[in-house]
Write an enzyme that holds these catalytic residues in place. Sequence first.
Site, short mmCIF file in Angstrom:
data_model
loop_
_atom_site.label_atom_id
_atom_site.label_comp_id
_atom_site.label_asym_id
_atom_site.label_seq_id
_atom_site.Cartn_x
_atom_site.Cartn_y
_atom_site.Cartn_z
N SER A 154 0.83 -1.22 0.00
CA SER A 154 0.00 0.00 0.00
C SER A 154 0.86 1.25 0.00
CB SER A 154 -0.86 0.05 1.26
OG SER A 154 -1.41 -1.18 1.53
N HIS B 59 -1.88 -2.58 -6.32
CA HIS B 59 -2.40 -2.22 -4.99
C HIS B 59 -3.91 -2.34 -5.01
CE1 HIS B 59 -3.32 1.10 -1.83
NE2 HIS B 59 -3.32 -0.10 -1.28
N GLU C 103 -4.66 0.38 -7.94
CA GLU C 103 -3.53 1.26 -8.28
C GLU C 103 -2.44 0.38 -8.88
OE1 GLU C 103 -2.63 3.26 -4.56
OE2 GLU C 103 -3.33 5.16 -5.36
N ASN D 297 -3.28 6.75 -0.82
CA ASN D 297 -2.79 6.78 0.56
C ASN D 297 -1.88 7.98 0.82
OD1 ASN D 297 -4.24 4.60 1.33
ND2 ASN D 297 -2.58 3.12 1.07
#
Length: 680
Positions: free
Chosen positions: A406, A427, A439, A477
Site C-alpha cells: 500500500s 495495490h 492502483e 494513501n
Amino acid sequence: MSVITTERHDDVLVIVSNNPPINALGHAVRDGIKQALEQAIADPAVKAVVIRCDGRTFFAGADITEFGKPMQEPQLPGLLEWMESIEKPVVAAMHGTALGGGLETALASHYRIAVPSAKMGLPEVKLGILPGAGGTQRLPRVVGVPAALEMIVGGAPISAKKALEIGLIDRLAGEDNLAADAIAFAREIADQRPLPRVSEKQAVAEPGVFDAFRAANARKMKGFEAPEACIQAIQAAAELPYAEGLALERSLIGKLLASDQSKAQRHIFFAERAAAKIDGLAAGTPLIPIKSVGVIGAGTMGGGIAMNFLSIGIPVTILEMQQEALDRGVATIGKNYAGNVKSGRMTQEQADKATSLLTPTLSYDDLSTVDLVIEAVFENMDVKKEVFGKLDKVAKPGAILASNTSYLDVDEIASATSRPEYVLGLHFFSPANVMKLLEVVRGAKTSDSVLATAMDLAKKIKKIAVVAGVCYGFIGNRMLKPRQDQAGQLILEGAKPSDVDRVFLDFGFPMGPFQLADLAGLDIGWHRDPTRRETVREALCAEGRLGQKSGGGFYDYDEKRNRTPSPVAEKIIAEFAAAKGIPQRQISDEEIRERCLYTMVNEGAKILEEGKAQRASDIDVVWVYGYGWPVYRGGPMLWADQIGLKTVVDGLKRQADRLGKDFTVSPLLLEKAESGKTFN
Ligand code: T1G
C-alpha cells in the site's frame, strides 16, 4: 461514409446507423435519421420503417461529448416527438446496450424488437441528469410507474427477457437474425392501425408510491440532485397530460445539465476511461498471456485478490507459510463465495467453478509455472524483499511479479530480483474482491509489456485501474496522510471526533475518519504496550478502546454497533492534549474542511508535479472509487476546480500556522491559482 444509410426491402425501409464505437446519437446521426424518415414518408411504396444499428450496439445514448456545447438541430427530443407522430410504423430493432437516448428512440418508435442478449436502460441518473428525450414520460406509460422508478432512478439496465415480460418490447428476435426478423415484424404490422403511440397511453400511480420509493431509497439518494428530479418527472407522467410532463422533463434536464453535480459525474465517466490509457505507450505493445496466477498470503487481502481471478476462470495457487493460516484463508474464500450465492450475485455452479480453480500450497515450488504472482504479505520491506528474492529463484522466466504493497517503494522491492522489468505494484483496496479501484504502480524499470498487461488484466477482473508512480502511498494513501494528520491534530485542539466526522458526512463521504478508524480497529499496528501512549490512538488502545470490535474507540457503540460520541474518549483526548500543552478552542466546520480537504488537493498537486499520476482526473478516479469521495463532487481535483483553486490557496494560507512547520503549498497549485487555470 454517412453514419446513416438506408436499405430498401420491398415495402420496408431500413434505416441503419454506423457510428462507432457505440452509435452515440450525435448530430450527424440525428440528422441522418430525420432525412431517412422524410424519405420514408415521401415514398408511397414504403409501408413501414425499421431502425437498427451496425456495430456492437444499438444507440447507447446521446453523445455526451456534445453536452455543454450549443446543441445542433435536429435535437433528439424534438426528433423523437416528430418520429412518433408520423403515419407509418417505425420498428426499433435492438442489440447490445440500448441506453439513454437509444432506449428513448425505441420508446418513441411504434414497435420494439430485440435479440435475447440485448440490454435496455436509462442510466442518465448516473451522469447527474435524467432521460431528456421523453424517457421519463414514456417509460412509465409502457412498463408502469414502479418499474419505471427502478429503471430511471436506479439507472441499471434490464435484460431483453425482462423487457419482454414487462412490455417494454413487443417480441424477441433470433440472436443472429435481428435484421431479418425486424423486417418481417415490420411487414406483419405494416397495415395495423391505429399506430400504437406510447405517449397516448396512461401511466397510473398507486397512491403514495412516490413517497414510499423516496423513503426506501433515501440513503442511496442522499446528497444527489438527479434522483429526486427523476421522481418528479415520473410523477408528472402519472399526474399531468403528456405535453406538460414533457415540458417538466425538459426544464428539469436543463437545470441538471448545468449543475456542478452533473458536470462532476460526467467528468468521472470520462475520467474512468481516460485512466485506462497510458500516455506514451506504443499502440500494440505486446501483452503477456495470464493463464494462471499465484497469490502469496491467504489473509484478508490475499484471499480477496485470489477471488478476482478465480471468478473469471483463472486458476490460482495460493501460498501460506503455516497450514492453519492456509486453511483459514481457503475457508474464508469459500465463505465469501457462499455469501455471493446467497445474495444472488452469482449461482452455486459459478461459485463451485471458482473454488475448484483454487490450489492451496505451503511450497514456493508450486509457483514455478504461474504467469503472474501477487504477494500480499506483511507490510514490511524486509519481508517483501525476502519474498521477492525467493520468487526470483522459483518463478518461471517471463512471469510477472507484483506486490500488493500500500505504501512501500516498489523499486526497492524489484531490486531484490534479477528481473526488475517484470516487477510492479498491484495495490488492491480492501475488500479486494469488492472494491473497484486498483492502483497499478509502475516501477522505474517496469517494462511497457508488463504495465500494459496489468492494465488489460484489470479490465478483465472488472477493476478500474489507475497508473501510479513510486512514492510513499502512491496516489490515494499519499493524499490520505495529510487528511488524517489534520484530523488527528484538530481533535487535540478542541474539535470533537464527531465534529470532524460530521463535516465529512455532510460533504458526502460515507464515513468520517474517526468512524473509519473505529471500524478498521484502532489496534492495527499497535505495539500493545499500554504504558507507551505517544498518540491518541495508543492512549485509547491502552484503555482497551480498540474501536467497534471492543464496543468503543473514538465513539461508544451499542450492541447493534450504533455509535454515540464518547465522553470517555473525549476525556482521554483532552487529557492527552493537556499533557502536550495544546490550548483548546472552538473550531469551525470551515476550518475542518480547509485543513482536511484542501491539504489533500495540495498533495494531489504535488503528485502531479512529481509525475506520480498521469493526469489530474486519475487522482479523481482514485478517490471516487477507492475512498468514497462523493461522485457528485467529481473527485478532489475537479472539486478544487469547481470551488476555484484560488479559494483553495487562500484557505491554505489562512490555516498556514496550523498546518505544521513542514507544510508547503504546491508550486503547481499556486501557479494555476494565480493564472486562473484548473487541473482538469
Ligand atoms: N457519448 C459519447 N461517448 C461515449 C458514450 C456516450 N454516450 N458512451 C461511451 N462513449 C465512449 C467512451 O468514452 C469510450 O470512448 C467508448 O465510447 C467506448 O466506451 C437524451 C441525455 C455503452 C455500456 O450513459 O455506459 O442519452 O475511451 O469504454 O465498456 O436522455 O460506454 O474509446 O475514446 O465505456 O463497452 C446515456 C454511457 C447518455 C451510456 C459501453 N447513455 N456509456 O461500455 O465501452 S445521456 C449512457 C456506457 C442521454 C438522453 C440522455 C458504456 C457502454 P474511448 P466504453 P464499454
